[in-house]
Write a protein that holds these residues in place. Structure first.
Motif, PDB file in Angstrom:
ATOM      1  N   PRO A 177       0.682  -1.285   0.116  1.00  0.00           N
ATOM      2  CA  PRO A 177      -0.108  -0.028  -0.020  1.00  0.00           C
ATOM      3  C   PRO A 177       0.859   1.110  -0.199  1.00  0.00           C
ATOM      4  N   ASP A 178       0.273   2.430  -0.502  1.00  0.00           N
ATOM      5  CA  ASP A 178       0.935   3.598  -0.443  1.00  0.00           C
ATOM      6  C   ASP A 178       1.286   3.931   0.936  1.00  0.00           C
ATOM      7  N   ALA A 179       2.591   4.447   1.229  1.00  0.00           N
ATOM      8  CA  ALA A 179       3.227   4.725   2.674  1.00  0.00           C
ATOM      9  C   ALA A 179       2.660   6.225   2.948  1.00  0.00           C
ATOM     10  N   VAL A 180       2.475   7.167   1.861  1.00  0.00           N
ATOM     11  CA  VAL A 180       1.852   8.320   1.851  1.00  0.00           C
ATOM     12  C   VAL A 180       0.946   8.348   0.753  1.00  0.00           C
ATOM     13  N   VAL A 186       2.839  14.797   6.518  1.00  0.00           N
ATOM     14  CA  VAL A 186       3.955  13.926   6.730  1.00  0.00           C
ATOM     15  C   VAL A 186       5.057  14.600   7.150  1.00  0.00           C
ATOM     16  N   ILE A 187       6.038  13.932   8.080  1.00  0.00           N
ATOM     17  CA  ILE A 187       7.229  14.560   8.740  1.00  0.00           C
ATOM     18  C   ILE A 187       8.338  14.406   7.723  1.00  0.00           C
ATOM     19  N   MET A 214       6.632  14.610  -4.358  1.00  0.00           N
ATOM     20  CA  MET A 214       6.858  15.978  -4.057  1.00  0.00           C
ATOM     21  C   MET A 214       6.059  16.331  -2.675  1.00  0.00           C
ATOM     22  N   VAL A 215       6.637  16.966  -2.056  1.00  0.00           N
ATOM     23  CA  VAL A 215       5.933  17.636  -0.593  1.00  0.00           C
ATOM     24  C   VAL A 215       6.114  18.928  -0.618  1.00  0.00           C
ATOM     25  N   GLU A 216       5.262  19.404   0.183  1.00  0.00           N
ATOM     26  CA  GLU A 216       5.051  20.795   0.549  1.00  0.00           C
ATOM     27  C   GLU A 216       5.552  21.068   1.975  1.00  0.00           C
ATOM     28  N   GLY A 230       8.852   5.674   5.112  1.00  0.00           N
ATOM     29  CA  GLY A 230       8.008   4.951   6.005  1.00  0.00           C
ATOM     30  C   GLY A 230       6.580   5.779   6.030  1.00  0.00           C
ATOM     31  N   PRO A 231       5.645   4.960   6.608  1.00  0.00           N
ATOM     32  CA  PRO A 231       4.180   5.667   6.644  1.00  0.00           C
ATOM     33  C   PRO A 231       4.292   7.141   7.173  1.00  0.00           C
ATOM     34  N   GLY A 232       4.051   7.947   6.287  1.00  0.00           N
ATOM     35  CA  GLY A 232       3.852   9.407   6.853  1.00  0.00           C
ATOM     36  C   GLY A 232       5.107   9.769   7.155  1.00  0.00           C
ATOM     37  N   ARG A 233       6.374   9.510   6.558  1.00  0.00           N
ATOM     38  CA  ARG A 233       7.640  10.045   6.700  1.00  0.00           C
ATOM     39  C   ARG A 233       8.369   9.999   5.513  1.00  0.00           C
TER      40      ARG A 233
END
Length: 238
Positions: A177-180, A186-187, A214-216, A230-233
């Motif tokens: 599954p997608d981790a994000v 996310v951190i 890509m993250v903001e 990892g999940p959310g990181r």
């Protein structure tokens, strides 16, 4: 004189017969090869039994006229392909002594054991849970793409496409599954050698562990390319 000549011919005949017999013993015959192949498959059967599986096999035949160079250390036997992917694997038989040789021997091998099947119809995107799985005896090496046999590797996976009840789980049916997920908070870990700084951010796309996304950065409003760890990181190298 005639008696001496007769005895001489008798000795020569016996010597030739003895040499012929010795040479015959030295040759590697089909019987020797098939005996070694059966011993190899018997060991494979025992190893499978230790895993709770049952193996039955039938060896192919060899031309009875085959006579190969002697192999004092005995032929080495191996599968030329993964026996878990086919009920008709080929055995590779080779001798690595002074006069090396190699040949292939056909076989039919059936490996029976518990496979994991869908307990009910599953829709695309569903996360696999323990109650969605049932164990059922199947011929493991007769399942295309290879069945999944360990429930722990299956639980938590995501179903790629809809599957009917009774479908055998294989690697192509499920995915990590997608981790994000797009829009997730996310951190963000900014790393430079032993120094790391954490900040909060928002994912702009879906991604698995190890993929880039890509993250903001919610503090600076900057858009960064990061690697999902990892999940959310996610991590950014400075």
């Amino acid at each position: 004189m005639r008696i001496i000549i007769l005895r001489l011919f008798t000795c020569i005949a016996l010597l030739c017969a003895s040499l012929s017999s010795a040479m015959a013993v030295e040759k590697t015959t089909p019987d020797v090869i098939q005996k070694a192949a059966r011993q190899f498959l018997d060991r494979f059967t025992e190893d499978a039994r230790a895993k709770g599986q049952t193996v039955t096999y039938t060896l192919g035949t060899l031309d009875s006229r085959i006579r190969l160079a002697p192999c004092p250390s005995g032929p080495d036997i191996s599968f030329s392909s993964d026996p878990m992917r086919s009920t008709q694997p080929t055995l590779e038989v080779q001798c690595n002594d002074k006069r090396p040789w190699r040949l292939f021997l056909s076989a039919t091998v059936s490996i029976q054991g518990d496979g994991l099947i869908a307990a009910r119809t599953l829709t695309r995107g569903a996360r696999v849970t323990a109650d969605m799985i049932e164990a059922k005896p199947i011929v493991l090496n007769d399942v295309r793409r290879g069945p999944i046999t360990d429930p722990q590797t299956l639980i938590g996976m995501e179903v790629r496409r809809s599957v009917n009840a009774g479908t055998v789980f294989t690697a192509d049916i499920v995915t990590e599954p997608d981790a994000v997920t797009r829009g997730d908070h996310v951190i963000i870990v900014a790393r430079s050698g032993p120094v790391e700084v954490e900040s909060r951010g928002k994912a702009l796309a879906n991604a698995h562990v190890g993929e880039q996304v890509m993250v903001e950065n919610l503090h600076s409003s900057r858009t960064l390319r990061a690697t999902v760890t990892g999940p959310g990181r996610v991590e950014v190298l400075m």
